[in-house]
Enzyme design. Structure first.
Site, PDB file in Angstrom:
ATOM      1  N   THR A   1      56.175  43.202  51.140  1.00  0.00           N
ATOM      2  CA  THR A   1      56.175  41.807  51.592  1.00  0.00           C
ATOM      3  C   THR A   1      55.536  40.879  50.559  1.00  0.00           C
ATOM      4  OG1 THR A   1      54.117  42.289  52.739  1.00  0.00           O
ATOM      5  CG2 THR A   1      56.103  42.285  54.079  1.00  0.00           C
ATOM      6  N   ASP A   2      54.701  41.447  49.671  1.00  0.00           N
ATOM      7  CA  ASP A   2      53.923  40.553  48.786  1.00  0.00           C
ATOM      8  C   ASP A   2      54.815  39.699  47.894  1.00  0.00           C
ATOM      9  OD1 ASP A   2      54.557  42.766  47.180  1.00  0.00           O
ATOM     10  OD2 ASP A   2      52.582  42.862  46.207  1.00  0.00           O
TER      11      ASP A   2
ATOM     12  N   GLY B   1      49.795  55.867  44.656  1.00  0.00           N
ATOM     13  CA  GLY B   1      50.026  54.777  45.599  1.00  0.00           C
ATOM     14  C   GLY B   1      48.713  54.151  46.021  1.00  0.00           C
TER      15      GLY B   1
ATOM     16  N   SER C   1      46.963  52.492  43.613  1.00  0.00           N
ATOM     17  CA  SER C   1      46.800  51.453  42.590  1.00  0.00           C
ATOM     18  C   SER C   1      45.775  51.765  41.522  1.00  0.00           C
ATOM     19  CB  SER C   1      46.453  50.110  43.234  1.00  0.00           C
ATOM     20  OG  SER C   1      47.510  49.684  44.004  1.00  0.00           O
ATOM     21  N   SER C   2      45.922  52.944  40.927  1.00  0.00           N
ATOM     22  CA  SER C   2      45.028  53.270  39.810  1.00  0.00           C
ATOM     23  C   SER C   2      45.245  52.296  38.657  1.00  0.00           C
ATOM     24  CB  SER C   2      45.261  54.710  39.354  1.00  0.00           C
ATOM     25  OG  SER C   2      46.626  54.923  39.085  1.00  0.00           O
ATOM     26  N   SER C   3      46.477  51.840  38.463  1.00  0.00           N
ATOM     27  CA  SER C   3      46.706  50.944  37.321  1.00  0.00           C
ATOM     28  C   SER C   3      46.076  49.576  37.569  1.00  0.00           C
ATOM     29  CB  SER C   3      48.198  50.826  36.990  1.00  0.00           C
ATOM     30  OG  SER C   3      48.931  50.334  38.071  1.00  0.00           O
TER      31      SER C   3
ATOM     32  N   GLU D   1      51.773  44.190  34.693  1.00  0.00           N
ATOM     33  CA  GLU D   1      52.824  45.020  35.302  1.00  0.00           C
ATOM     34  C   GLU D   1      54.203  44.405  35.058  1.00  0.00           C
ATOM     35  OE1 GLU D   1      52.147  47.902  36.710  1.00  0.00           O
ATOM     36  OE2 GLU D   1      49.990  47.744  37.012  1.00  0.00           O
TER      37      GLU D   1
ATOM     38  N   ASP E   1      48.198  44.630  44.723  1.00  0.00           N
ATOM     39  CA  ASP E   1      47.273  45.656  44.234  1.00  0.00           C
ATOM     40  C   ASP E   1      46.028  45.030  43.603  1.00  0.00           C
ATOM     41  OD1 ASP E   1      49.458  47.060  45.010  1.00  0.00           O
ATOM     42  OD2 ASP E   1      50.089  47.660  43.016  1.00  0.00           O
TER      43      ASP E   1
ATOM     44  N   TYR F   1      62.153  50.473  42.536  1.00  0.00           N
ATOM     45  CA  TYR F   1      61.333  49.332  42.964  1.00  0.00           C
ATOM     46  C   TYR F   1      61.968  47.989  42.588  1.00  0.00           C
ATOM     47  CZ  TYR F   1      57.215  46.425  43.746  1.00  0.00           C
ATOM     48  OH  TYR F   1      56.356  45.452  44.202  1.00  0.00           O
TER      49      TYR F   1
HETATM   50  C1  GLA Z   1      53.406  48.447  44.831  1.00  0.00           C
HETATM   51  C2  GLA Z   1      53.370  47.083  44.168  1.00  0.00           C
HETATM   52  C3  GLA Z   1      52.855  46.015  45.123  1.00  0.00           C
HETATM   53  C4  GLA Z   1      53.612  46.035  46.444  1.00  0.00           C
HETATM   54  C5  GLA Z   1      53.722  47.452  46.987  1.00  0.00           C
HETATM   55  C6  GLA Z   1      54.641  47.549  48.173  1.00  0.00           C
HETATM   56  O1  GLA Z   1      52.112  48.866  45.139  1.00  0.00           O
HETATM   57  O2  GLA Z   1      52.570  47.134  43.009  1.00  0.00           O
HETATM   58  O3  GLA Z   1      52.929  44.740  44.518  1.00  0.00           O
HETATM   59  O4  GLA Z   1      54.872  45.446  46.295  1.00  0.00           O
HETATM   60  O5  GLA Z   1      54.182  48.367  46.003  1.00  0.00           O
HETATM   61  O6  GLA Z   1      54.166  46.782  49.228  1.00  0.00           O
END
Ligand code: GLA
Length: 386
Positions: free
Chosen positions: A34-35, A122, A124-126, A158, A170, A220
């Site tokens: 959704t972001d 998933g 968000s290490s980056s 990113e 993230d 993605y």
């Molecule tokens: C990854 C992306 C985020 C977000 C999610 C899904 O983590 O980096 O920006 O889009 O996927 O919600």
């Protein structure tokens, strides 16, 4: 083994450290994809974090040592315009490139990093690395940017440096997380609307499928393109619509013939997720944890049928979650295509839940997973080394 990163850095580089920053990984609790559709997400920062210790250096060469992977990287500040393949220091170089685009130049540095955020899972290490580096740079080079803008710098890394068209979730969660709370984020106004306490007596368990999700190589970006194409279709009937955030399921259904079938399904997921986030926030406000859990399961079902960003391993974990007592809801979390599931679990049985989940998964698939009982922490910080 716990390593003191400042001591480790000073031993490795033979010089005094100046600042140490810390940025957590994050959990996407609800609000999948959704972001970048300007919508809503409930997220949290976890206690797993990346530390980044820094000291100034002479000349143009920067050296970084990763104390988890026991490996180093070096680069010249004048030679970082492009990423190098399979190089974790790209996330740091990318920050420098993004700052340069904003007219901000930094000098050479030596740095050490140490992370407890699982890689490519998933969590968000980056983003944790980008934010930790950013916060360290902000002190060492006196850079004054609003926190939201630091999140945008990380997103820029990113989007522009790594080629992943991700949203702001993230980096934003890593920066704005609050201890023991979920944050309700609005990605149109780029702000935290509200912090919602984690329901008393419950915690989030991560089930790491160990299926590495490399989002850059996954679908993605195609998903994002689908969402944008769906908006183009909707605009033919509703010209005021700017993003899927502005669309209800009824509006979307009335525009079904104006878009590709697959794009319609992708949009259904995002529109449904925005609605679920709002319902979840209400449920939590009323202490209706059952309803909150149900929404997590619904989110996963929509990932399977509408967004197609799940995989058999994640589906298996969510199905098992339905059979193990103490779990109220579970779903894939983050980009998808592998990575992790999150499980809302009664705190009192969290340990045994993890054991049962691992055992049942092993019995069904022959494969092993990792589980983490997450504690929800504060967002990123930086301090001077005295
Ligand atoms: C990854 C992306 C985020 C977000 C999610 C899904 O983590 O980096 O920006 O889009 O996927 O919600």
């Amino acid at each position: 083994m716990s390593v003191n990163i400042v001591e480790a850095f000073e031993k490795k580089f033979g010089k005094k450290a100046a600042f140490v920053a810390k940025a957590p990984g994050r959990l996407e609790i609800l609000g999948n994809h959704t972001d970048y559709n300007q919508g809503f997400v409930l997220s949290a920062a976890v206690s797993q974090a990346t530390e980044f210790v820094i000291a100034p250096a002479e000349g143009r060469k920067c050296r970084i040592w990763d104390f988890r992977g026991n490996c180093g990287a070096e680069f010249d500040l004048d030679n970082i315009s492009k990423p190098t393949p399979k190089d974790w220091s790209n996330y740091i170089k990318g920050v420098i490139v993004e700052l340069a685009k904003r007219g901000i130049k930094i000098g050479a540095f030596d740095a050490g990093i140490l992370s407890t955020v699982p890689l490519s899972a998933g969590m968000s290490s980056s983003a944790a690395l980008e934010v930790a580096a950013s916060f360290a740079f902000s002190k060492l080079f006196n850079i004054n940017l609003a926190k939201e803008d630091w999140a945008r710098v990380g997103q820029g890394v990113e989007n522009n440096y790594m080629g992943l068209k991700s949203g702001l979730l993230d980096q934003f969660s890593s920066i704005f997380g609050k201890e023991n709370s979920l944050i309700l984020c609005d990605f149109r106004d780029v702000k935290v609307l509200k912090t919602v306490p984690v329901p008393e007596g419950y915690c989030f368990v991560v089930g790491n499928s160990m299926v590495k999700h490399n989002l850059v190589e996954s679908d993605y970006n195609l998903r994002r393109a689908s969402c944008e194409k769906a908006v183009e279709g909707i605009k033919k009937k509703y010209p005021e619509v700017k993003a899927l955030r502005d669309v209800s399921q009824t509006m979307l259904d009335s525009c079904k013939d104006l878009m590709d079938k697959v794009d319609y399904l992708r949009a259904c997921h995002v529109v449904g997720e925005d609605e679920r986030v709002m319902k979840a926030e209400k449920a939590l406000e009323h202490g209706d944890i059952q309803e909150f859990g149900k929404l997590l399961f619904e989110s996963h079902a929509s990932s399977i049928s509408n967004f197609e960003n799940s995989c058999v391993e994640l589906d298996c974990l969510v199905e098992l979650a339905k059979t193990i007592p103490g779990c109220l809801g579970a779903r894939l979390s983050g980009g998808g295509f592998g990575g992790i599931t999150i499980h809302l679990v009664k705190e009192a049985v969290a340990e045994s839940y993890c054991t049962k989940l691992k055992t049942a998964y092993k019995t069904q698939t022959g494969k092993s997973i990792e589980t983490i009982i997450c504690s929800i922490g504060d967002g990123a910080s930086v301090k001077e080394v005295k």
